[in-house]
Design a protein around this motif. Structure first.
Motif, short mmCIF file in Angstrom:
data_model
loop_
_atom_site.label_atom_id
_atom_site.label_comp_id
_atom_site.label_asym_id
_atom_site.label_seq_id
_atom_site.Cartn_x
_atom_site.Cartn_y
_atom_site.Cartn_z
N PRO A 59 0.78 -1.28 0.08
CA PRO A 59 0.00 0.15 0.08
C PRO A 59 0.89 1.16 0.04
O PRO A 59 0.15 2.47 -0.31
CB PRO A 59 -0.75 -0.16 1.35
CG PRO A 59 -0.02 -1.12 2.08
CD PRO A 59 0.61 -2.09 1.18
N LEU A 60 2.14 1.09 0.27
CA LEU A 60 3.08 2.36 0.29
C LEU A 60 3.56 2.60 -1.15
O LEU A 60 4.20 3.70 -1.27
CB LEU A 60 4.24 2.23 1.21
CG LEU A 60 3.60 2.19 2.96
CD1 LEU A 60 4.77 2.16 3.85
CD2 LEU A 60 2.73 3.31 3.17
N ARG A 61 3.68 1.63 -1.91
CA ARG A 61 4.33 1.83 -3.06
C ARG A 61 3.44 1.32 -4.42
O ARG A 61 3.75 1.87 -5.51
CB ARG A 61 5.58 0.90 -3.17
CG ARG A 61 6.63 1.25 -2.38
CD ARG A 61 7.86 0.51 -2.20
NE ARG A 61 7.79 -0.91 -1.81
CZ ARG A 61 8.66 -1.80 -2.25
NH1 ARG A 61 9.83 -1.50 -2.64
NH2 ARG A 61 8.32 -3.18 -1.92
N ASP A 62 2.35 0.56 -4.34
CA ASP A 62 1.24 0.17 -5.24
C ASP A 62 0.38 0.95 -5.22
O ASP A 62 -0.44 0.83 -4.18
CB ASP A 62 1.37 -1.37 -5.09
CG ASP A 62 0.26 -1.63 -6.23
OD1 ASP A 62 -0.06 -0.67 -6.99
OD2 ASP A 62 -0.23 -2.94 -6.32
N PRO A 63 0.15 1.99 -6.08
CA PRO A 63 -1.06 2.86 -5.87
C PRO A 63 -2.55 2.08 -6.04
O PRO A 63 -3.57 2.77 -6.03
CB PRO A 63 -1.03 3.83 -7.10
CG PRO A 63 0.08 3.10 -8.05
CD PRO A 63 0.97 2.35 -7.28
N GLU A 64 -2.40 0.93 -6.62
CA GLU A 64 -3.65 0.31 -6.92
C GLU A 64 -4.07 -0.97 -5.88
O GLU A 64 -4.62 -2.01 -6.23
CB GLU A 64 -3.74 -0.46 -8.49
CG GLU A 64 -3.65 0.48 -9.66
CD GLU A 64 -3.81 -0.08 -10.99
OE1 GLU A 64 -4.18 -1.14 -10.99
OE2 GLU A 64 -3.42 0.79 -11.70
N SER A 65 -3.14 -1.00 -4.86
CA SER A 65 -3.16 -1.78 -3.73
C SER A 65 -4.59 -1.93 -3.04
O SER A 65 -5.08 -0.71 -2.85
CB SER A 65 -2.12 -1.67 -2.63
OG SER A 65 -2.28 -2.48 -1.78
#
Length: 308
Positions: A112-118
């Motif tokens: 969730p900190l690096r994948d904007p589609e998480s």
């Protein structure tokens, strides 16, 4: 038998082309359907207009996804002019392009900190949420919650980000909104003034359900796993959902061969199906009916990201 390639090789599967005519043809069909359906909306009963609008806007979202990956032309500006019309009103094409290409760093998938589609949140993010926000995120863990609540949630969050970018003067985040304002103004001019469709009706019958259809696709694309290739799903669906999502339901194939155009995915999938199932650890869902039976009212996985 050939094998799926590394996600870092973003051009793998991309045939030599200047213009991909099947994708141009798809765009012509989508915009023709949009123009005809909105222009004759008054003659179409609501129970027919609603699914028609949902499908048109939903598949247009899939067209935007293809444009992000370099179709129908090799020129980004041309792809913007073909696919960058925000029929769902809320998300600028340039913003989607930036976020989605970041999402394709497979080693970061679901973080969730690096994948904007998480679909996950961190413990710190959860602690900062108010009670209402927590309830909304928990409800969106089910397929029904994502479908019903998701469009307004992501729309509101998008405009909150816009407000923050304006306060900071963040030109990188604000730049896509210049085209977005023009595109939305053109759409609303056509819908409200030419077609004389009330704004609420366009939102209710086109923008909102079309966004909801796109959120069905992204609901089960990924899960957390130690091996990043095991994080991307395969959903073997029938013709309706496969065409609506332009075969992006074969999602691990898309992540391993992101340069492969939508109309070549079915044949490629049949060619290397067993290799793909090995690559993604057998993460297979037998259609959207199975997805609904399992997760319509039940969260697919915990909301908090299970960091190792």
């Amino acid at each position: 038998m050939s094998s799926p390639q590394s996600a870092s090789k973003g051009d793998f599967g991309r045939r030599p082309y200047s213009i991909d005519w099947p994708t141009i043809g798809l765009a012509v069909i989508i915009y023709s359907a949009f123009i005809l359906t909105t222009y004759f909306h008054a003659a179409i009963p609501w129970w027919l207009l609603l699914p028609m609008g949902a499908v048109i806007v939903g598949i247009h979202g899939s067209l935007q996804h293809e444009a992000v990956h370099g179709y129908p032309t090799r020129w980004p500006l041309a792809n913007l002019l073909v696919a960058g019309w925000a029929l769902w009103l809320w998300l600028p094409y340039g913003t989607y392009r930036r976020l989605h290409l970041q999402h394709h760093i497979d080693e970061q998938l679901t973080d969730p900190l690096r994948d904007p589609e998480s679909n996950y949140v961190t413990a710190a993010q959860w602690a900062q949420m108010g009670k209402t926000h927590r309830m909304i995120r928990m409800a969106m863990g089910s397929l029904a919650g994502r479908f019903i609540i998701g469009p307004i949630y992501f729309g509101v969050m998008n405009y909150i980000e816009l407000g923050e970018a304006l306060m900071r003067g963040d030109r990188r985040l604000l730049a896509p909104w210049a085209w977005h304002v023009v595109a939305v103004a053109a759409i609303l001019f056509w819908v409200l003034w030419v077609c004389e469709m009330p704004f609420w009706q366009y939102v209710l019958f086109f923008a909102y359900p079309g966004t909801a259809m796109a959120l069905v696709r992204s609901y089960a694309e990924h899960r957390w796993a130690q091996n990043h290739n095991h994080r991307s799903a395969i959903i073997e669906s029938g013709a309706f959902w496969s065409i609506l999502f332009l075969h992006n339901n074969l999602h691990v194939l898309h992540h391993l061969e992101p340069g492969l155009v939508w109309w070549r995915r079915p044949a490629r999938y049949r060619e290397i199906r067993e290799d793909l199932l090995t690559a993604n650890g057998g993460y297979l869902i037998k259609g959207y009916g199975e997805l609904a039976r399992r997760y319509l009212l039940t969260p697919k996985e915990p909301l908090l990201h299970p960091y190792p």
